[in-house]
Design a protein around this motif. Structure first.
Motif, PDB file in Angstrom:
ATOM      1  N   ALA A 111       8.145   1.382  -2.134  1.00 12.81           N
ATOM      2  CA  ALA A 111       8.795   0.099  -1.753  1.00 12.81           C
ATOM      3  C   ALA A 111       7.774  -1.102  -1.232  1.00 12.81           C
ATOM      4  CB  ALA A 111       9.918   0.372  -0.538  1.00 12.81           C
ATOM      5  N   ARG A 112       6.619  -0.418  -0.536  1.00 12.90           N
ATOM      6  CA  ARG A 112       5.818  -1.208   0.158  1.00 12.90           C
ATOM      7  C   ARG A 112       5.073  -2.210  -1.061  1.00 12.90           C
ATOM      8  NH1 ARG A 112       1.420   2.823   2.759  1.00 12.90           N
ATOM      9  NH2 ARG A 112       0.249   2.933   0.652  1.00 12.90           N
ATOM     10  N   GLU A 113       4.360  -3.336  -0.739  1.00 11.76           N
ATOM     11  CA  GLU A 113       3.593  -4.054  -1.747  1.00 11.76           C
ATOM     12  C   GLU A 113       2.416  -3.224  -2.216  1.00 11.76           C
ATOM     13  OE1 GLU A 113       1.429  -8.437  -2.106  1.00 11.76           O
ATOM     14  OE2 GLU A 113       2.746  -7.811  -0.242  1.00 11.76           O
ATOM     15  N   ASP A 114       1.717  -2.511  -1.185  1.00 11.70           N
ATOM     16  CA  ASP A 114       0.581  -1.859  -1.280  1.00 11.70           C
ATOM     17  C   ASP A 114       0.984  -0.461  -2.374  1.00 11.70           C
ATOM     18  OD1 ASP A 114      -2.123  -0.581  -1.501  1.00 11.70           O
ATOM     19  OD2 ASP A 114      -1.973  -0.258   0.521  1.00 11.70           O
ATOM     20  N   LYS A 115       0.667  -0.265  -3.449  1.00  7.28           N
ATOM     21  CA  LYS A 115       1.196   0.709  -4.430  1.00  7.28           C
ATOM     22  C   LYS A 115      -0.035   1.848  -4.253  1.00  7.28           C
ATOM     23  CE  LYS A 115       4.601  -1.765  -5.535  1.00  7.28           C
ATOM     24  NZ  LYS A 115       5.932  -1.641  -5.075  1.00  7.28           N
ATOM     25  N   ARG A 116      -0.968   1.523  -3.654  1.00  3.04           N
ATOM     26  CA  ARG A 116      -1.948   2.772  -3.610  1.00  3.04           C
ATOM     27  C   ARG A 116      -1.779   3.708  -2.634  1.00  3.04           C
ATOM     28  NH1 ARG A 116      -8.387   1.696  -2.256  1.00  3.04           N
ATOM     29  NH2 ARG A 116      -7.411   1.301  -0.250  1.00  3.04           N
ATOM     30  N   ILE A 117      -1.775   4.934  -2.732  1.00  2.39           N
ATOM     31  CA  ILE A 117      -1.552   5.971  -1.754  1.00  2.39           C
ATOM     32  C   ILE A 117      -2.574   6.772  -1.320  1.00  2.39           C
ATOM     33  CG2 ILE A 117      -0.033   8.013  -1.324  1.00  2.39           C
ATOM     34  CD1 ILE A 117       1.519   5.519  -1.907  1.00  2.39           C
ATOM     35  N   TYR A 118      -3.017   6.583  -0.068  1.00  2.00           N
ATOM     36  CA  TYR A 118      -4.040   7.385   0.468  1.00  2.00           C
ATOM     37  C   TYR A 118      -3.684   8.869   0.481  1.00  2.00           C
ATOM     38  CZ  TYR A 118      -7.559   9.130   3.913  1.00  2.00           C
ATOM     39  OH  TYR A 118      -8.473   9.834   4.620  1.00  2.00           O
ATOM     40  N   CYS A 119      -4.317   9.789   0.065  1.00  2.00           N
ATOM     41  CA  CYS A 119      -4.207  11.322  -0.010  1.00  2.00           C
ATOM     42  C   CYS A 119      -3.666  11.811   1.343  1.00  2.00           C
ATOM     43  CB  CYS A 119      -5.210  11.955  -0.365  1.00  2.00           C
ATOM     44  SG  CYS A 119      -6.573  12.034   0.907  1.00  2.00           S
ATOM     45  N   ALA A 120      -3.860  11.385   2.418  1.00  2.00           N
ATOM     46  CA  ALA A 120      -3.425  11.834   3.697  1.00  2.00           C
ATOM     47  C   ALA A 120      -2.871  10.952   4.708  1.00  2.00           C
ATOM     48  CB  ALA A 120      -4.579  12.448   4.508  1.00  2.00           C
ATOM     49  N   THR A 128       2.707  -0.053   7.100  1.00  2.00           N
ATOM     50  CA  THR A 128       1.476   0.551   6.956  1.00  2.00           C
ATOM     51  C   THR A 128       1.091   0.207   5.400  1.00  2.00           C
ATOM     52  OG1 THR A 128       2.495   2.714   6.188  1.00  2.00           O
ATOM     53  CG2 THR A 128       2.018   2.601   8.528  1.00  2.00           C
ATOM     54  N   ALA A 129      -0.051   0.577   5.176  1.00  2.00           N
ATOM     55  CA  ALA A 129      -0.946   0.111   3.953  1.00  2.00           C
ATOM     56  C   ALA A 129      -1.816   1.276   3.915  1.00  2.00           C
ATOM     57  CB  ALA A 129      -1.466  -1.197   3.921  1.00  2.00           C
ATOM     58  N   SER A 130      -2.500   1.367   2.577  1.00  5.06           N
ATOM     59  CA  SER A 130      -3.491   2.613   2.270  1.00  5.06           C
ATOM     60  C   SER A 130      -4.836   2.537   2.857  1.00  5.06           C
ATOM     61  CB  SER A 130      -3.349   2.748   0.795  1.00  5.06           C
ATOM     62  OG  SER A 130      -4.024   1.817   0.148  1.00  5.06           O
ATOM     63  N   GLY A 131      -5.003   1.138   3.264  1.00  8.81           N
ATOM     64  CA  GLY A 131      -6.509   0.620   3.579  1.00  8.81           C
ATOM     65  C   GLY A 131      -6.925   1.340   5.037  1.00  8.81           C
ATOM     66  N   GLY A 132      -8.025   1.552   5.398  1.00 11.50           N
ATOM     67  CA  GLY A 132      -8.622   2.144   6.363  1.00 11.50           C
ATOM     68  C   GLY A 132      -8.284   1.399   7.768  1.00 11.50           C
ATOM     69  N   GLY A 133      -7.633   2.155   8.678  1.00  4.83           N
ATOM     70  CA  GLY A 133      -7.042   1.754   9.712  1.00  4.83           C
ATOM     71  C   GLY A 133      -5.503   1.129   9.759  1.00  4.83           C
ATOM     72  N   LYS A 134      -5.009   1.086   8.460  1.00  5.78           N
ATOM     73  CA  LYS A 134      -3.585   0.663   8.513  1.00  5.78           C
ATOM     74  C   LYS A 134      -2.572   1.630   8.004  1.00  5.78           C
ATOM     75  CE  LYS A 134      -5.914  -3.641   6.583  1.00  5.78           C
ATOM     76  NZ  LYS A 134      -5.791  -4.609   5.312  1.00  5.78           N
ATOM     77  N   TYR A 135      -3.103   3.009   7.764  1.00  4.93           N
ATOM     78  CA  TYR A 135      -2.225   3.796   7.291  1.00  4.93           C
ATOM     79  C   TYR A 135      -1.747   4.898   8.366  1.00  4.93           C
ATOM     80  CZ  TYR A 135      -6.568   6.528   7.049  1.00  4.93           C
ATOM     81  OH  TYR A 135      -7.678   7.105   7.506  1.00  4.93           O
ATOM     82  N   ALA A 136      -0.582   5.710   8.268  1.00  4.07           N
ATOM     83  CA  ALA A 136      -0.360   6.651   9.121  1.00  4.07           C
ATOM     84  C   ALA A 136      -0.892   7.961   8.689  1.00  4.07           C
ATOM     85  CB  ALA A 136       1.263   6.701   9.313  1.00  4.07           C
ATOM     86  N   PRO A 137      -1.566   8.315   9.278  1.00  3.69           N
ATOM     87  CA  PRO A 137      -2.300  10.010   8.920  1.00  3.69           C
ATOM     88  C   PRO A 137      -1.038  10.918   8.585  1.00  3.69           C
ATOM     89  CG  PRO A 137      -3.740   8.595  10.572  1.00  3.69           C
ATOM     90  CD  PRO A 137      -2.439   8.080  10.538  1.00  3.69           C
ATOM     91  N   SER A 138      -1.481  11.797   7.664  1.00  3.09           N
ATOM     92  CA  SER A 138      -0.247  12.590   7.568  1.00  3.09           C
ATOM     93  C   SER A 138      -0.589  13.795   6.645  1.00  3.09           C
ATOM     94  CB  SER A 138       0.907  12.004   6.951  1.00  3.09           C
ATOM     95  OG  SER A 138       2.123  12.997   6.655  1.00  3.09           O
ATOM     96  N   VAL A 139       0.081  15.026   6.705  1.00  4.49           N
ATOM     97  CA  VAL A 139      -0.450  16.249   5.912  1.00  4.49           C
ATOM     98  C   VAL A 139       0.726  16.278   4.812  1.00  4.49           C
ATOM     99  CG1 VAL A 139       0.949  18.050   6.981  1.00  4.49           C
ATOM    100  CG2 VAL A 139      -0.954  18.496   5.748  1.00  4.49           C
ATOM    101  N   ASN A 140       1.816  15.175   4.495  1.00  2.90           N
ATOM    102  CA  ASN A 140       2.812  15.265   3.849  1.00  2.90           C
ATOM    103  C   ASN A 140       2.395  15.454   2.199  1.00  2.90           C
ATOM    104  OD1 ASN A 140       4.318  14.950   5.841  1.00  2.90           O
ATOM    105  ND2 ASN A 140       5.052  12.878   5.422  1.00  2.90           N
ATOM    106  N   HIS A 141       1.371  14.910   1.840  1.00  2.00           N
ATOM    107  CA  HIS A 141       1.266  15.013   0.364  1.00  2.00           C
ATOM    108  C   HIS A 141       0.545  16.383  -0.135  1.00  2.00           C
ATOM    109  CE1 HIS A 141       2.176  11.024  -0.223  1.00  2.00           C
ATOM    110  NE2 HIS A 141       1.404  10.620   0.708  1.00  2.00           N
TER     111      HIS A 141
END
Length: 551
Positions: A111-120, A128-141
Motif C-alpha cells: 500500500a505504501r508509496e515506497d515499493k522497495r522492501i528491505y529484507c529485515a 515507514t519506508a525502506s530507506g535507512g532509519g525509516k524502516y521498522a526492523p523485523s524478522v518477518n520476512h
C-alpha cells in the motif's frame, strides 16, 4: 576489545587459573555436547582475503586456522549480499527457501508509496519506508527457523544472544526467539522498536557511544601492511584510497563502523552479555551469535587490497584473539564456527594496475530507472516501467501494464540487455520457478543453479540480470562506495568456514562445502534434531578418522 575493561569482562586471575588447568581430552564422538556455541560471521571476508592474510595472523584467526578448516566454503547462491548470506548461516537453507532473496526486493502490491522492501523490515508499520532509519526492523520476512529457534524449542532453558554491527546480520542469524538481539547505532546499541535494552546492553551501548564521540588518530602501519600502501585515484577531484590509516573525527559513526574498534565493540558486548547471563554455565547448551561488519564497510569504502584493509585484518585478528582468551578464562567448553555472508571484489582501478586490465565499472544506461525510461519513451508506455535495486539482479515490470504492453516491454528490455557487452545473461522467472535446488557440489553449479538458490517465486523479479565477471556494479568511484559484491561469480561466493573447539583435532578439507552446512553441523554437536528434507545443507563431520560428529 577496548571496551572490555569498561564492561568488566574477564580477569587476570581467571586467566592464570585457566593456564594452569590440566590438558583437555581429545574430542571424540562420545564427547558430551559443548556448553556454548559461538557463531561468528565476518561481513565480506572472502576466501581470497582470508588466504591472503592467513600466514600473517597470530591471534583469533590463527587459533581458528588450527582447527577444522574449509578454505573453499561457498555462499552458493547468486545473490551474494549481506541479508541472504546471513540468512543461510544458521538456517541451513538457501535464500530461495528462506525467502531472503536480496538486501532489497520490490513488492509492487504494497500500500505504501515506497515499493522497495528491505529484507529485515516490517513494511506494514504505518509511516515507514525502506530507506535507512525509516524502516521498522523485523524478522518477518525470514520464512524458516534458525538454529537458535530450534534449540529453544527443544530446551526453553537455552539462551540465544545475537549482537552485530548491522541489524540484518543480528536478525537473520538470531531468528525469532533470541533473548537479546542488538546492533550498533550512533547512540551505541539498539534493537527492535519498543525494545528495552537489558542493563548490560545499556551499559555497553553507553560505552560504545562514548567511544564514538572521541576522535581517533590514524593507526600505525605494521610492516606486513607496507606493500599495500599504494594510493589509487578515485573520482575526478583528486581523491585517493589505499593509504588510509582508519582515522576518524569525533562523532563520525560511519568511520567508526569501518574500523576494528567497531568489531571490538561488538565482541566486548557479546562477552559482557555472556558473562552476566552466565551463558555456557547452565544445564543447556547456549548460543552466542556475533556479526562483525567492519570488514564490509572498509571493503566498500576503499576496496579490499589497500593499507586500510590490511589494518582491518590485523585489528580483527587481535580483537578475536582477545575475545577467545576471555572465553578461555571461564573454563567453559565452547565451540566456535566462523564464516562470512559473502565475499567481495576489489575496485577496478586497482585491479587494472594489478594485472587485470579488463576490470571495469558498469554502464549507467543499465540502471533500471534509465533503462525503463528509455524503453517506456520508445514504446509509449506508462512510467515508471521498471523497478530494481541496481544495474543487476532482480528486475520487476510495472503492474500497471496490460498483458500486451507487458509482453512488448519485456521483449524490448531483454533484447537491449542481451545485446549489451557487459551482460552475461538475463534469466526469466519462469526458467527458475520449477527448477529444483542443485544437490551437487557448489563449485560445479551452473549459472541457473546459482540463480535458483536465491530465487523465490513470490519475491524475486520478473527476470534477473547477471553482469559479466569483474564488472563492478557501481558506475563511478567517487560516490562513497568504490567496490562491492553481489555477483554470481566465485570471488563473491567463496568464503572460509572454520570450526574450533578445545581438544578437536584440526584438519583441512579443500573441497567445496556450503554455509548452509553450518547449521546442521552445529545441531549435530548439540543433539538438536533436524529434518534433512526441510533444509539444503548437510552435516560436516568435524572428527578426523573413523569417528563422526554427525550423529
Amino acid at each position: 576489545m577496548a571496551l572490555a575493561a569498561t564492561l568488566c569482562v574477564g580477569g587476570a586471575s581467571t586467566v592464570l587459573a585457566q593456564n594452569s588447568a590440566p590438558p583437555v581430552p581429545k574430542v571424540t564422538a562420545a564427547t558430551p555436547p559443548p556448553k556454548l556455541i559461538v557463531m561468528v560471521a565476518v561481513d565480506q571476508l572472502s576466501a581470497d582475503l582470508f588466504a591472503e592474510y592467513r600466514d600473517k595472523f597470530t591471534g583469533g584467526f590463527a587459533r581458528l586456522a588450527s582447527g577444522v578448516v574449509f578454505p573453499s566454503g561457498y555462499q552458493a547462491q547468486a545473490a551474494t549480499e549481506t541479508c541472504p548470506g546471513h540468512a543461510t548461516i544458521l538456517t541451513g537453507s538457501h535464500p530461495g527457501r528462506a525467502g531472503i532473496v536480496a538486501n532489497n526486493y520490490f513488492d509492487l502490491s504494497v500500500a505504501r508509496e515506497d515499493k522497495r522492501i528491505y529484507c529485515a523490515e516490517d513494511e506494514s508499520v504505518p509511516g515507514t519506508a525502506s530507506g535507512g532509519g525509516k524502516y521498522a526492523p523485523s524478522v518477518n520476512h525470514l520464512l524458516v527457523p534458525t538454529l537458535g529457534d530450534m534449540m529453544k524449542a527443544r530446551d526453553p532453558k537455552t539462551q540465544v544472544v545475537s549482537v552485530a554491527g548491522k541489524d540484518r546480520a543480528a536478525i537473520m542469524m538470531g531468528g525469532r526467539q533470541a533473548d537479546e538481539l542488538l546492533w550498533l547505532a550512533p547512540n551505541g546499541l539498539t534493537s527492535y522498536r519498543g525494545t528495552t535494552l537489558s542493563p548490560t546492553a545499556t551499559q555497553a551501548g553507553a560505552a560504545i557511544a562514548a567511544a564514538i564521540s572521541q576522535p581517533r588518530p590514524g593507526l600505525a602501519l605494521p610492516a606486513d601492511c607496507a606493500a599495500h600502501d599504494i594510493a589509487i585515484p578515485v573520482g575526478d577531484k583528486g581523491a585517493t584510497v589505499g593509504t588510509g590509516r582508519l582515522a576518524r573525527d569525533a562523532g563520525d559513526f560511519r568511520r567508526f563502523l569501518a574500523s576494528p574498534e567497531a568489531d571490538g565493540a561488538v565482541l566486548a558486548t557479546a562477552a559482557a552479555l555472556r558473562q552476566v547471563r552466565k551463558m555456557g554455565e547452565g544445564s543447556a547448551t547456549d548460543l552466542l551469535i556475533v556479526g562483525l561488519s567492519a570488514t564490509d564497510y572498509v571493503g566498500h569504502g576503499v576496496g579490499t587490497a589497500g593499507a586500510e584493509m590490511c589494518l582491518q585484518m590485523m585489528g580483527l585478528d587481535r580483537e578475536l584473539g582477545d575475545f577467545f582468551a576471555r572465553l578461555d578464562a571461564t573454563g567453559i567448553d565452547y565451540v566456535v564456527a566462523l564464516t562470512a555472508d559473502h565475499g567481495g571484489h576489489d575496485m577496478p582501478e586497482r585491479n587494472r594496475q594489478n594485472a587485470w586490465p579488463a576490470a571495469e565499472r558498469v554502464d549507467r544506461a543499465l540502471a533500471p530507472d534509465a533503462l525503463g525510461k528509455a524503453v517506456a519513451e520508445k514504446l509509449g508506455l506508462p512510467q515508471p516501467l521498471l523497478y530494481g535495486d541496481g544495474p543487476f539482479g532482480d528486475m520487476y515490470l510495472s503492474k500497471a501494464l496490460t498483458p500486451a504492453q507487458r509482453t512488448a516491454a519485456q521483449a524490448e528490455i531483454l533484447a537491449r540487455l542481451r545485446a549489451h557487452p557487459q551482460i552475461e545473461a538475463v534469466v526469466k522467472a519462469d526458467e527458475l520457478t520449477n527448477r529444483p535446488f542443485s544437490k551437487q557440489a557448489p563449485d560445479t553449479w551452473t549459472l541457473h543453479d546459482k540463480l535458483r538458490a536465491s530465487f523465490h517465486p513470490d519475491r524475486s523479479g520478473d527476470f534477473i540480470v547477471v553482469l559479466k565477471p569483474r564488472v563492478t556494479p557501481i558506475p563511478e568511484s567517487g560516490l562513497g562506495y568504490v567496490a562491492t559484491h553481489g555477483s554470481a561469480w566465485d570471488y563473491d561466493r567463496r568464503v572460509p568456514i572454520l570450526f574450533w573447539r578445545k581438544g578437536l583435532a584440526g584438519f583441512e578439507q579443500p573441497n567445496a562445502v556450503m554455509t548452509v552446512d553450518i547449521m546442521p553441523t552445529l545441531a549435530a554437536l548439540t543433539g538438536v534434531p533436524v529434518d534433512a528434507g526441510q533444509i539444503d545443507g548437510r552435516c560436516l563431520d568435524l572428527l578426523s578418522g573413523a569417528d563422526s560428529s554427525c550423529r
